[in-house]
Design a protein around this motif. Structure first.
Motif, PDB file in Angstrom:
ATOM      1  N   VAL A  63       0.849  -1.198   0.000  1.00  0.00           N
ATOM      2  CA  VAL A  63       0.000   0.000   0.000  1.00  0.00           C
ATOM      3  C   VAL A  63       0.881   1.243   0.000  1.00  0.00           C
ATOM      4  CG1 VAL A  63      -1.689   1.327   1.328  1.00  0.00           C
ATOM      5  CG2 VAL A  63      -1.943  -1.158   1.110  1.00  0.00           C
ATOM      6  N   ARG A  64       1.894   1.249   0.837  1.00  0.00           N
ATOM      7  CA  ARG A  64       2.831   2.383   0.895  1.00  0.00           C
ATOM      8  C   ARG A  64       3.471   2.606  -0.474  1.00  0.00           C
ATOM      9  NH1 ARG A  64       8.171   3.255   1.343  1.00  0.00           N
ATOM     10  NH2 ARG A  64       8.584   1.034   1.383  1.00  0.00           N
ATOM     11  N   ASP A  65       3.956   1.540  -1.094  1.00  0.00           N
ATOM     12  CA  ASP A  65       4.604   1.665  -2.404  1.00  0.00           C
ATOM     13  C   ASP A  65       3.642   2.198  -3.463  1.00  0.00           C
ATOM     14  OD1 ASP A  65       6.877   0.680  -1.220  1.00  0.00           O
ATOM     15  OD2 ASP A  65       6.636  -1.356  -2.010  1.00  0.00           O
ATOM     16  N   GLU A  66       2.413   1.719  -3.454  1.00  0.00           N
ATOM     17  CA  GLU A  66       1.415   2.193  -4.416  1.00  0.00           C
ATOM     18  C   GLU A  66       1.094   3.674  -4.205  1.00  0.00           C
ATOM     19  OE1 GLU A  66      -1.296   2.276  -7.539  1.00  0.00           O
ATOM     20  OE2 GLU A  66       0.166   0.731  -7.048  1.00  0.00           O
ATOM     21  N   LEU A  67       0.954   4.084  -2.949  1.00  0.00           N
ATOM     22  CA  LEU A  67       0.689   5.495  -2.650  1.00  0.00           C
ATOM     23  C   LEU A  67       1.851   6.376  -3.097  1.00  0.00           C
ATOM     24  CD1 LEU A  67      -0.960   5.254   0.875  1.00  0.00           C
ATOM     25  CD2 LEU A  67      -2.057   6.005  -1.236  1.00  0.00           C
ATOM     26  N   LEU A  68       3.058   5.958  -2.788  1.00  0.00           N
ATOM     27  CA  LEU A  68       4.223   6.744  -3.197  1.00  0.00           C
ATOM     28  C   LEU A  68       4.288   6.874  -4.713  1.00  0.00           C
ATOM     29  CD1 LEU A  68       6.946   5.445  -0.722  1.00  0.00           C
ATOM     30  CD2 LEU A  68       5.891   7.715  -0.773  1.00  0.00           C
ATOM     31  N   LEU A  69       4.019   5.790  -5.426  1.00  0.00           N
ATOM     32  CA  LEU A  69       4.018   5.831  -6.875  1.00  0.00           C
ATOM     33  C   LEU A  69       2.968   6.805  -7.409  1.00  0.00           C
ATOM     34  CD1 LEU A  69       5.110   4.623  -9.537  1.00  0.00           C
ATOM     35  CD2 LEU A  69       3.307   2.895  -9.335  1.00  0.00           C
ATOM     36  N   ARG A  70       1.780   6.743  -6.836  1.00  0.00           N
ATOM     37  CA  ARG A  70       0.705   7.649  -7.292  1.00  0.00           C
ATOM     38  C   ARG A  70       1.016   9.105  -6.976  1.00  0.00           C
ATOM     39  NH1 ARG A  70      -5.088   5.014  -7.468  1.00  0.00           N
ATOM     40  NH2 ARG A  70      -4.490   2.892  -8.012  1.00  0.00           N
ATOM     41  N   PHE A  71       1.570   9.373  -5.779  1.00  0.00           N
ATOM     42  CA  PHE A  71       1.909  10.756  -5.427  1.00  0.00           C
ATOM     43  C   PHE A  71       3.015  11.295  -6.323  1.00  0.00           C
ATOM     44  CE2 PHE A  71       0.131   9.841  -1.038  1.00  0.00           C
ATOM     45  CZ  PHE A  71      -0.982  10.619  -1.234  1.00  0.00           C
ATOM     46  N   ARG A  72       3.972  10.464  -6.647  1.00  0.00           N
ATOM     47  CA  ARG A  72       5.075  10.914  -7.497  1.00  0.00           C
ATOM     48  C   ARG A  72       4.594  11.217  -8.919  1.00  0.00           C
ATOM     49  NH1 ARG A  72       8.544   6.374  -4.984  1.00  0.00           N
ATOM     50  NH2 ARG A  72       9.549   7.518  -3.297  1.00  0.00           N
ATOM     51  N   ASN A  73       3.588  10.503  -9.371  1.00  0.00           N
ATOM     52  CA  ASN A  73       3.121  10.647 -10.748  1.00  0.00           C
ATOM     53  C   ASN A  73       1.793  11.383 -10.873  1.00  0.00           C
ATOM     54  OD1 ASN A  73       5.343   9.187 -11.727  1.00  0.00           O
ATOM     55  ND2 ASN A  73       4.342   7.260 -11.187  1.00  0.00           N
ATOM     56  N   TRP A  74       1.358  12.076  -9.865  1.00  0.00           N
ATOM     57  CA  TRP A  74       0.015  12.651  -9.888  1.00  0.00           C
ATOM     58  C   TRP A  74      -0.155  13.732 -10.961  1.00  0.00           C
ATOM     59  CZ3 TRP A  74      -1.834  17.599  -8.572  1.00  0.00           C
ATOM     60  CH2 TRP A  74      -0.879  18.479  -8.045  1.00  0.00           C
ATOM     61  N   ARG A  75       0.885  14.387 -11.362  1.00  0.00           N
ATOM     62  CA  ARG A  75       0.769  15.426 -12.399  1.00  0.00           C
ATOM     63  C   ARG A  75       0.933  14.870 -13.809  1.00  0.00           C
ATOM     64  NH1 ARG A  75       1.060  21.046 -10.997  1.00  0.00           N
ATOM     65  NH2 ARG A  75       1.422  21.271  -8.791  1.00  0.00           N
ATOM     66  N   ALA A  76       1.419  13.662 -13.905  1.00  0.00           N
ATOM     67  CA  ALA A  76       1.691  13.069 -15.230  1.00  0.00           C
ATOM     68  C   ALA A  76       0.422  12.730 -15.973  1.00  0.00           C
ATOM     69  CB  ALA A  76       2.545  11.819 -15.069  1.00  0.00           C
TER      70      ALA A  76
END
Length: 76
Positions: A63-76
Protein backbone atom coordinates in the motif's frame (compact mmCIF):
# COMPACT_ATOMS: atom_id res chain seq x y z
CA UNK A 1 -12.76 42.17 14.52
CA UNK A 2 -11.16 39.25 12.68
CA UNK A 3 -11.89 38.45 9.06
CA UNK A 4 -12.85 34.91 8.05
CA UNK A 5 -9.39 34.39 6.57
CA UNK A 6 -7.71 35.52 9.81
CA UNK A 7 -9.94 33.20 11.82
CA UNK A 8 -9.05 30.18 9.67
CA UNK A 9 -5.36 30.95 10.19
CA UNK A 10 -5.92 30.91 13.96
CA UNK A 11 -7.93 27.68 14.18
CA UNK A 12 -4.94 25.59 15.29
CA UNK A 13 -4.02 28.08 18.01
CA UNK A 14 -7.60 27.98 19.22
CA UNK A 15 -7.80 24.20 19.23
CA UNK A 16 -4.55 23.75 21.13
CA UNK A 17 -5.37 26.53 23.62
CA UNK A 18 -2.34 28.69 22.85
CA UNK A 19 -4.23 31.81 21.81
CA UNK A 20 -3.66 35.00 23.88
CA UNK A 21 -6.72 36.39 25.68
CA UNK A 22 -7.40 39.41 23.41
CA UNK A 23 -7.02 37.32 20.28
CA UNK A 24 -9.33 34.67 21.75
CA UNK A 25 -11.94 37.34 22.45
CA UNK A 26 -11.76 38.61 18.86
CA UNK A 27 -11.97 35.00 17.67
CA UNK A 28 -15.08 34.35 19.76
CA UNK A 29 -16.68 37.62 18.65
CA UNK A 30 -16.26 36.66 15.01
CA UNK A 31 -17.70 33.19 15.66
CA UNK A 32 -20.70 34.84 17.26
CA UNK A 33 -21.65 36.56 14.02
CA UNK A 34 -20.32 34.18 11.32
CA UNK A 35 -22.13 30.87 10.87
CA UNK A 36 -19.68 29.79 8.17
CA UNK A 37 -16.72 30.08 10.53
CA UNK A 38 -18.67 28.23 13.23
CA UNK A 39 -19.23 25.42 10.73
CA UNK A 40 -15.54 25.45 9.81
CA UNK A 41 -14.55 25.22 13.48
CA UNK A 42 -16.93 22.26 13.96
CA UNK A 43 -15.39 20.54 10.94
CA UNK A 44 -11.87 21.08 12.25
CA UNK A 45 -12.81 19.72 15.68
CA UNK A 46 -14.35 16.65 14.04
CA UNK A 47 -11.22 16.18 11.93
CA UNK A 48 -8.94 16.36 14.97
CA UNK A 49 -11.18 13.92 16.85
CA UNK A 50 -11.27 11.49 13.92
CA UNK A 51 -7.52 11.64 13.31
CA UNK A 52 -6.96 10.98 17.01
CA UNK A 53 -8.72 7.63 16.62
CA UNK A 54 -6.45 6.38 13.84
CA UNK A 55 -4.00 3.73 14.93
CA UNK A 56 -0.36 4.66 14.54
CA UNK A 57 0.68 1.58 12.63
CA UNK A 58 2.28 1.93 9.20
CA UNK A 59 0.44 0.76 6.10
CA UNK A 60 1.44 -2.56 4.54
CA UNK A 61 4.48 -2.20 2.24
CA UNK A 62 2.46 -2.76 -0.95
CA UNK A 63 0.00 0.00 0.00
CA UNK A 64 2.83 2.38 0.90
CA UNK A 65 4.60 1.67 -2.40
CA UNK A 66 1.41 2.19 -4.42
CA UNK A 67 0.69 5.49 -2.65
CA UNK A 68 4.22 6.74 -3.20
CA UNK A 69 4.02 5.83 -6.88
CA UNK A 70 0.70 7.65 -7.29
CA UNK A 71 1.91 10.76 -5.43
CA UNK A 72 5.08 10.91 -7.50
CA UNK A 73 3.12 10.65 -10.75
CA UNK A 74 0.02 12.65 -9.89
CA UNK A 75 0.77 15.43 -12.40
CA UNK A 76 1.69 13.07 -15.23
Amino acid sequence: MLTCRELTELITDNLDGSMPLMQRLRFQLHLGICRHCRAYLRQMRATVRTLGMILAEPPPPEVRDELLLRFRNWRA
